[in-house]
Design a protein around this motif. Structure first.
Motif, PDB file in Angstrom:
ATOM      1  N   ARG A 257       0.974   1.154  -8.879  1.00  7.25           N
ATOM      2  CA  ARG A 257       2.322   1.647  -9.158  1.00  7.25           C
ATOM      3  C   ARG A 257       3.067   1.866  -7.844  1.00  7.25           C
ATOM      4  O   ARG A 257       2.587   2.585  -6.973  1.00  7.25           O
ATOM      5  N   PRO A 258       4.225   1.261  -7.682  1.00  9.46           N
ATOM      6  CA  PRO A 258       5.024   1.548  -6.487  1.00  9.46           C
ATOM      7  C   PRO A 258       5.420   3.018  -6.476  1.00  9.46           C
ATOM      8  O   PRO A 258       5.757   3.593  -7.523  1.00  9.46           O
ATOM      9  N   ARG A 259       5.361   3.627  -5.318  1.00  6.79           N
ATOM     10  CA  ARG A 259       5.723   5.038  -5.166  1.00  6.79           C
ATOM     11  C   ARG A 259       6.871   5.109  -4.167  1.00  6.79           C
ATOM     12  O   ARG A 259       6.668   5.191  -2.963  1.00  6.79           O
ATOM     13  N   THR A 260       8.097   5.045  -4.697  1.00  7.49           N
ATOM     14  CA  THR A 260       9.281   4.917  -3.847  1.00  7.49           C
ATOM     15  C   THR A 260      10.040   6.225  -3.654  1.00  7.49           C
ATOM     16  O   THR A 260      11.084   6.252  -3.010  1.00  7.49           O
ATOM     17  N   GLY A 261       9.520   7.315  -4.195  1.00  9.46           N
ATOM     18  CA  GLY A 261      10.218   8.584  -4.054  1.00  9.46           C
ATOM     19  C   GLY A 261      11.186   8.802  -5.192  1.00  9.46           C
ATOM     20  O   GLY A 261      11.027   8.264  -6.282  1.00  9.46           O
ATOM     21  N   ARG A 320       5.720  11.942  -0.598  1.00  5.53           N
ATOM     22  CA  ARG A 320       6.443  10.785  -1.139  1.00  5.53           C
ATOM     23  C   ARG A 320       5.879  10.424  -2.525  1.00  5.53           C
ATOM     24  O   ARG A 320       6.643  10.092  -3.447  1.00  5.53           O
ATOM     25  N   VAL A 321       4.559  10.482  -2.679  1.00  4.63           N
ATOM     26  CA  VAL A 321       3.942  10.171  -3.968  1.00  4.63           C
ATOM     27  C   VAL A 321       4.316  11.219  -5.011  1.00  4.63           C
ATOM     28  O   VAL A 321       4.622  10.884  -6.169  1.00  4.63           O
ATOM     29  N   VAL A 322       4.299  12.497  -4.625  1.00  3.62           N
ATOM     30  CA  VAL A 322       4.694  13.555  -5.561  1.00  3.62           C
ATOM     31  C   VAL A 322       6.152  13.380  -5.959  1.00  3.62           C
ATOM     32  O   VAL A 322       6.530  13.567  -7.131  1.00  3.62           O
ATOM     33  N   ASP A 323       6.992  13.015  -5.003  1.00  2.14           N
ATOM     34  CA  ASP A 323       8.403  12.736  -5.303  1.00  2.14           C
ATOM     35  C   ASP A 323       8.547  11.598  -6.311  1.00  2.14           C
ATOM     36  O   ASP A 323       9.566  11.491  -6.998  1.00  2.14           O
TER      37      ASP A 323
END
Length: 748
Positions: A257-261, A320-323
């Motif tokens: 999964r992309p984690r883009t914020g 960033r991942v949590v965002d």
């Protein structure tokens, strides 16, 4: 019909006992195994072997010439009967060697004298020892030149060129035993298909497989050895690269999964930072963010010197991942480090770590701690918050790997100090990502051999933090050689007292907890990359000397040279709350001298600690020494690291210590580690590498070969992912993929 898969017994003419030693002692079970057992060096048969400094107990294989041969008669003290011995002086390109042959009759002694007249040359093997001030070759074995048909081993010389191969051996097996078997195998082998396509051989300028094997085992000159090694090293590099390449492609196809914020947590954290990020931290952060934004799993190594800000970079990646709606897990090797990381992250985040709590910021999340010593009651609420997704970050030890730990959406796994975790442990955490591989970030300050090998092979993308933040001071590292200068022992503790007198604190690290144990009782206390027994000095006195132990050293210091100072122990046998209380007291300045095992190796941050004293420092590996040294000099004050050792000068142990004292460059030390220890298993099967899975390839010497093999592997996989055009090569790749060694690649 004899093939590579035929039992090795088909080419061994040895008696049963010797066959058993070859099969069981060397692990040679097939003809293919025999041909893959390459010489470790060669001696020139046409000239005397040059010998430099000899070491007592060293096994020598030399070309020598009989300089003198004398028969002597004497009376056997046990039987009272006459006995005979032949005393032979062997000339080499260095010191002469004395050999003695005993016989019960004059006839046997005369026979030996006829075999060994002055001027006779041969290849001699035995153990070097000293007697009456002269070097001896004890229990010598030999192949004599110019005596066809006389010695069974003489068959090994029939097709021999100017170079004689010296093989890795086991007790009861000589080099000529293997050389003779190899020569016979190459003669009778019916079919030797070449797995490397002809166009690849031509493109890379490589000889065919049969020629390479002939030259590696029976070369006429070193040019042939070089060409043979080039071909065989390329084979190993290519097969490994194909395994890595296929696994990477499979992982990319599976996706992540992309984690883009999208949230405001990272921005709020950056706005609260009381300092400016270094240029390196900004650059590496962008590299990681770019990886996280892709739809394939990140697999990145974050290399930085101790204190370069790796934890801050990793925290920003976690935010960033949590965002992005996901969760991040930080896997630490010990409870001490997990607790330290948890305190550090909560302190850095402030009200951003108080999600759902009174006083928490609007953007806040929660940071959980999970360790093995926590009770079920203590674990219940953190587990519920992680399963629901309420908590975005979890820090823990191996407890995170348990089945009871469920995460709502694991998007990033941060592994601190990779060498403390095995393959399956990291894989178990990755498996919690609900079928979608998480992104993986590995932090390490000094890569151990396997990490370096994986980096050179390109399985990990690499980010380097090459500048230290403001406030880091240089560390002076000094070897204290007690074998040569025992009087320096007093100065060690005088220096420690001086530092405490200035208001600073001192670490003392020991390899053992108590003096009555053989091994540490807690894995956290174990030297992670300690030298193998084969690397330890052969000094019998050193072997008998008891190693420094925490409990004994604490008593000795508190009642002796450091009397009056606040000296406390820390080790893995202590209860978790006791360890935590001790570390808190040390961090608060309530302890002057902390005597510890390696539980303080990584992550422990006490700015006022300026001195690291490592007792029996030769019992630790290069990586660990570098980590331990990094515990000091963190508060802007110059650091001092004393590497205390009884190891003799010029020994391998002293080489390691001298290397650590000479540089603070982590990558340079990892290269030295490889040169001194050999690579670990590149695919992770054996971490410290008692026997490398790489028979010919060396990641330092053969970097160009590895790069070339990677390019060829990419081309072959682009043309045919299943390698249909190279079925023999595909078979080798599949064989490697099926082994347990491929688990690292499979799970990375």
């Amino acid at each position: 019909m004899i093939t590579l898969d035929s039992p090795v017994e088909t080419v061994l003419g040895e008696a049963g006992a010797k066959r058993k030693r070859i099969v069981e002692g060397l692990g040679i079970r097939t003809v293919g195994d025999l041909l893959a057992h390459h010489p470790r060096r060669y001696v020139r048969t046409g000239e005397l072997t040059e010998l430099d400094a000899l070491t007592e107990g060293e096994v020598l294989t030399v070309v020598g010439k009989v300089a003198e041969s004398r028969e002597r008669k004497y009376t056997d003290r046990r039987t009272g009967r006459p006995a005979f011995r032949l005393e032979v002086t062997l000339a080499t390109g260095g010191p002469d060697l004395r050999m003695t042959f005993f016989a019960k009759s004059g006839g046997v002694a005369a026979y030996q004298a006829r075999r060994l007249p002055p001027g006779r040359r041969g290849i001699f093997q035995g153990k070097a020892s000293r007697f009456n001030g002269q070097w001896q070759l004890t229990n010598p074995q030999m192949v004599l030149m110019g005596t066809p048909g006389e010695d069974a081993a003489q068959l090994a010389l029939e097709n021999l060129g100017d170079l004689y191969p010296i093989y890795p051996l086991t007790k009861g097996v000589e080099s000529w035993d293997l050389q003779r078997a190899v020569a016979f195998a190459l003669t009778v082998l019916d079919d030797l298909p070449d797995p490397l396509p002809a166009d690849v051989r031509e493109q890379q300028g490589l000889v065919d497989l049969r020629q390479a094997l002939a030259w590696i085992h029976a070369p006429d000159d070193f040019a042939q050895v070089t060409r043979a090694r080039k071909r065989l090293a390329f084979d190993e590099a290519l097969v490994t690269q194909l395994v890595l390449g296929r696994r990477r492609r499979a992982a990319a196809a599976q996706g992540a999964r992309p984690r883009t914020g999208g949230g405001g947590l990272l921005a709020a954290f950056d706005a609260r930072l009381p300092f400016t990020l270094t240029a390196g931290q900004v650059r590496v952060g962008e590299e990681i963010f770019a990886d996280l934004a892709r739809d394939r799993p990140m697999n990145r190594l974050l290399q930085g010197e101790v204190g370069s800000g790796k934890t801050l970079v990793a925290l920003r990646a976690m935010l960033r991942v949590v965002d992005s709606g996901g969760q991040a897990a930080l896997l630490a090797p010990t409870e001490v480090l997990a607790q330290q990381h948890h305190r550090s992250l909560v302190a850095m985040l402030g009200d951003l770590a108080a999600g759902g709590m009174l006083g928490g910021a609007d953007e806040a999340t929660r940071v959980e701690l999970l360790t093995g010593s926590m009770t079920r009651t203590q674990r219940t609420e953190p587990l519920l918050r992680l399963a629901s997704g309420e908590s975005g970050i979890v820090v823990g030890t191996h407890a995170l790997l348990q089945d009871t730990v469920q995460l709502a959406d694991l998007g990033l796994v941060v592994v601190d100090e990779q060498h403390r975790f095995g393959v399956e442990q990291r894989a178990a955490l990755a498996d919690k990502a609900d079928g979608v591989p998480p992104h993986v970030l590995v932090m390490t300050a000094t890569p151990i051999p396997r990490t370096v090998a994986m980096t050179v092979f390109g399985d990990l993308e690499t980010s380097v933090l090459d500048e230290l933040p403001a406030g880091r001071a240089p560390i002076q590292s000094t070897v204290v050689p007690l074998a040569e200068a025992p009087h320096w022992a007093e100065r060690i503790w005088a220096r420690a007292r001086e530092e405490v007198g200035k208001g600073h604190q001192v670490y003392v690290v020991c390899p053992r907890i108590s003096g009555d144990e053989d091994e540490p009782a807690d894995p956290a206390d174990a030297p992670a990359d300690a030298p193998t027994r084969a690397e330890e000095p052969a000094d019998q006195e050193a072997a008998k000397r008891p190693l420094a132990a925490v409990e004994e050293v604490v008593a000795e210091l508190a009642g002796g040279p450091l009397a009056g100072l606040r000296v406390r122990p820390l080790h893995g046998r202590m209860a978790a709350d006791e360890k935590d209380a001790t570390m808190r007291a040390f961090a608060a300045g309530e302890v002057d001298v902390l005597v510890s095992t390696t539980v303080i190796e990584v992550g422990v941050d006490v700015a006022n600690a300026t001195t690291m004293i490592l007792l029996d420092a030769d019992r630790f590996g290069i990586s660990q020494l570098h980590q331990l040294r990094g515990r000091v000099g963190r508060g802007g004050l110059p650091g001092l690291c004393l590497l205390v050792t009884h190891a003799e000068a010029l020994s391998p142990a002293r080489e390691r210590l001298d290397a650590v004292a000479s540089t603070s460059d982590g990558f340079e030390l990892s290269r030295v580690d490889l040169e001194l220890r050999r690579e670990g298993d590149v695919l992770g099967a054996s971490q410290s590498g008692l026997r490398s899975s790489l028979q010919t390839l060396r990641v330092l010497r053969d970097e160009e070969t590895i790069v070339a093999a990677r390019e060829v592997a990419t081309s072959l996989l682009d043309a045919s992912p299943d390698l249909a055009a190279a079925p023999l090569l595909a078979e080798r790749v599949t064989d490697l993929e099926r082994t347990a060694a491929a688990a690292f690649v499979d799970r990375s």
